[in-house]
Design a protein around this motif. Structure first.
Motif, PDB file in Angstrom:
ATOM      1  N   CYS A 148       7.092   9.329  -9.049  1.00  0.00           N
ATOM      2  CA  CYS A 148       5.913   8.222  -8.508  1.00  0.00           C
ATOM      3  C   CYS A 148       4.828   8.348  -9.376  1.00  0.00           C
ATOM      4  CB  CYS A 148       5.679   8.516  -6.962  1.00  0.00           C
ATOM      5  SG  CYS A 148       4.484   7.610  -6.413  1.00  0.00           S
ATOM      6  N   CYS A 203       7.232   7.939  -3.441  1.00  0.00           N
ATOM      7  CA  CYS A 203       6.295   7.736  -2.358  1.00  0.00           C
ATOM      8  C   CYS A 203       6.795   6.667  -1.222  1.00  0.00           C
ATOM      9  CB  CYS A 203       4.850   7.352  -2.689  1.00  0.00           C
ATOM     10  SG  CYS A 203       4.985   5.832  -3.294  1.00  0.00           S
ATOM     11  N   HIS A 213       4.553   0.582  -3.336  1.00  0.00           N
ATOM     12  CA  HIS A 213       4.557   0.945  -4.930  1.00  0.00           C
ATOM     13  C   HIS A 213       5.801   1.632  -5.033  1.00  0.00           C
ATOM     14  CE1 HIS A 213       3.467   4.282  -7.537  1.00  0.00           C
ATOM     15  NE2 HIS A 213       2.739   3.616  -8.002  1.00  0.00           N
ATOM     16  N   CYS A 214       6.591   2.445  -4.567  1.00  0.00           N
ATOM     17  CA  CYS A 214       8.080   2.972  -4.767  1.00  0.00           C
ATOM     18  C   CYS A 214       8.981   1.994  -3.786  1.00  0.00           C
ATOM     19  CB  CYS A 214       8.233   4.561  -4.610  1.00  0.00           C
ATOM     20  SG  CYS A 214       7.327   5.308  -5.983  1.00  0.00           S
TER      21      CYS A 214
HETATM   22 ZN   LIG Z   1       5.230   5.864  -5.342  1.00  0.00          ZN
END
Ligand SMILES: [Zn+2]
Length: 342
Positions: A120, A129, A134-135
């Motif tokens: 990450c 994460c 985000h991920c």
């Molecule tokens: Zn992430």
């Protein structure tokens, strides 16, 4: 007498033919055959899982858990359960849940540092994460219990089954885990990855994604007063020359992508990408159009999400048609193999 003979012949025909008809109707389609409604399916492509002698050694993944703001290590399959629980309604068809499990596992495999990934990029020291933007989304058991209440056991068992039945499998292209994108609802077609992300990945083509019209967020309208619209635009683009008295003449769509989503538009004297416009106004998708009525701007959207890769609603529609998770994945991710993570 003649009538009796006809009746007897009819009974014989029913007894002989009906069972084979029933078998033909309800038996599983030959898995070697490509899904019939996918017209651009690569001819001759096998939908079998790649034959592999690889045995699966389950790795450990390090997660940044944003609920507890801590790093946690856990077996990969346990992590995948938490992702599927967060990313897809547990009421979806089993084959759709399995497709989601493989997509989630592939995304994780691509990021895992022990597999050569970068981890990450937001939380150093984590492979992934738990943040959806985000991920990929992941929820802990406490959150699952909160979301599902007394349906917890039933729902988690379905998800565990989907993860177990695809245990270890990921999507690869030329032997490497693919870069996975997925989203909620398409506009009827998927988007070319290059229109959304600065990437050129051969397995993302524009493909049909039918059967999504009834989805809860398929069509939604966003409305803004002229002043609100201008204020939002000026929060990022200050010298646009927009004016509330002539706003309806100042917004123009310049081009569309092959999937029918907007590519670029003119707002005042500013040319912007539809993906940026979508983020700015928090729209469901880049398939949008404008209406100007009674002093308001109405933005009608179709689909929910960026459109690249698997549509979750589309995957569920395919599963309802009897497609298995490999057919679903190979429809949305062209030319990939499904094989054991090694
Ligand atoms: Zn992430």
């Amino acid at each position: 007498m003649r009538q009796w003979i006809d009746v007897i012949i009819l009974i014989i025909l029913i007894v002989l033919i009906l069972p084979s008809l029933l078998v033909a109707m309800f038996s599983k389609r030959n898995p070697e055959m490509p899904p019939p409604h996918v017209d651009s399916y690569d001819e001759g492509e096998s939908i079998q899982i790649k034959k592999s002698n690889a045995t699966y050694t389950e790795p450990t993944i390090t997660l940044y858990n944003h609920y507890t703001k801590s790093f946690e290590s856990m077996p990969l399959e346990e992590y995948v359960v938490g992702v599927v629980a967060a990313e897809m309604p547990s009421s979806f068809e089993m084959e759709a849940l399995k497709a989601q499990a493989v997509a989630a596992r592939t995304l994780a495999a691509k990021k895992m540092r022990s597999k050569g990934g970068r981890g990450c990029t937001k939380y150093k020291g984590a492979d992934v994460c738990s943040q959806f933007n985000h991920c990929q989304a992941w929820i802990p058991e406490s959150q699952q219990r909160k979301n599902w209440g007394d349906k917890f056991e039933e729902n988690i068992n379905r998800i565990r089954q989907a993860v177990q039945e695809t245990r270890g499998y990921i999507m690869t292209y030329e032997g490497q885990p693919i870069e996975v994108f997925f989203y909620s609802t398409s506009n009827g077609k998927t988007e070319d990855v290059a229109e959304v992300f600065s990437a050129s990945l051969p397995y993302y083509k524009v493909v049909e994604s039918p059967g999504e019209e009834g989805a809860p967020r398929y069509k939604e309208t966003f409305s803004f007063t002229y002043d609100e619209f201008i204020k939002i635009f000026h929060s990022k683009y200050t010298n646009s020359g927009l004016s509330a008295s002539k706003l309806d003449k100042q917004i123009k769509i310049l081009s569309w992508t092959d999937s029918g989503r907007v590519r670029e538009l003119m707002v005042g004297n500013t040319k912007i990408k539809a993906t940026e416009f979508r983020t700015l106004y928090n729209l469901n998708s880049t398939d949008f159009s404008f209406r100007f009525e009674q002093g308001k701007v109405y933005i009608d959207t179709i689909g929910y999400g960026h459109g690249v890769g698997m549509s979750q609603i589309g995957a569920n529609a395919m599963a309802k048609e009897g497609k298995d998770y490999r057919e679903i994945l190979k429809h949305y991710y062209r030319g990939v193999e499904i094989e054991i993570l090694s």
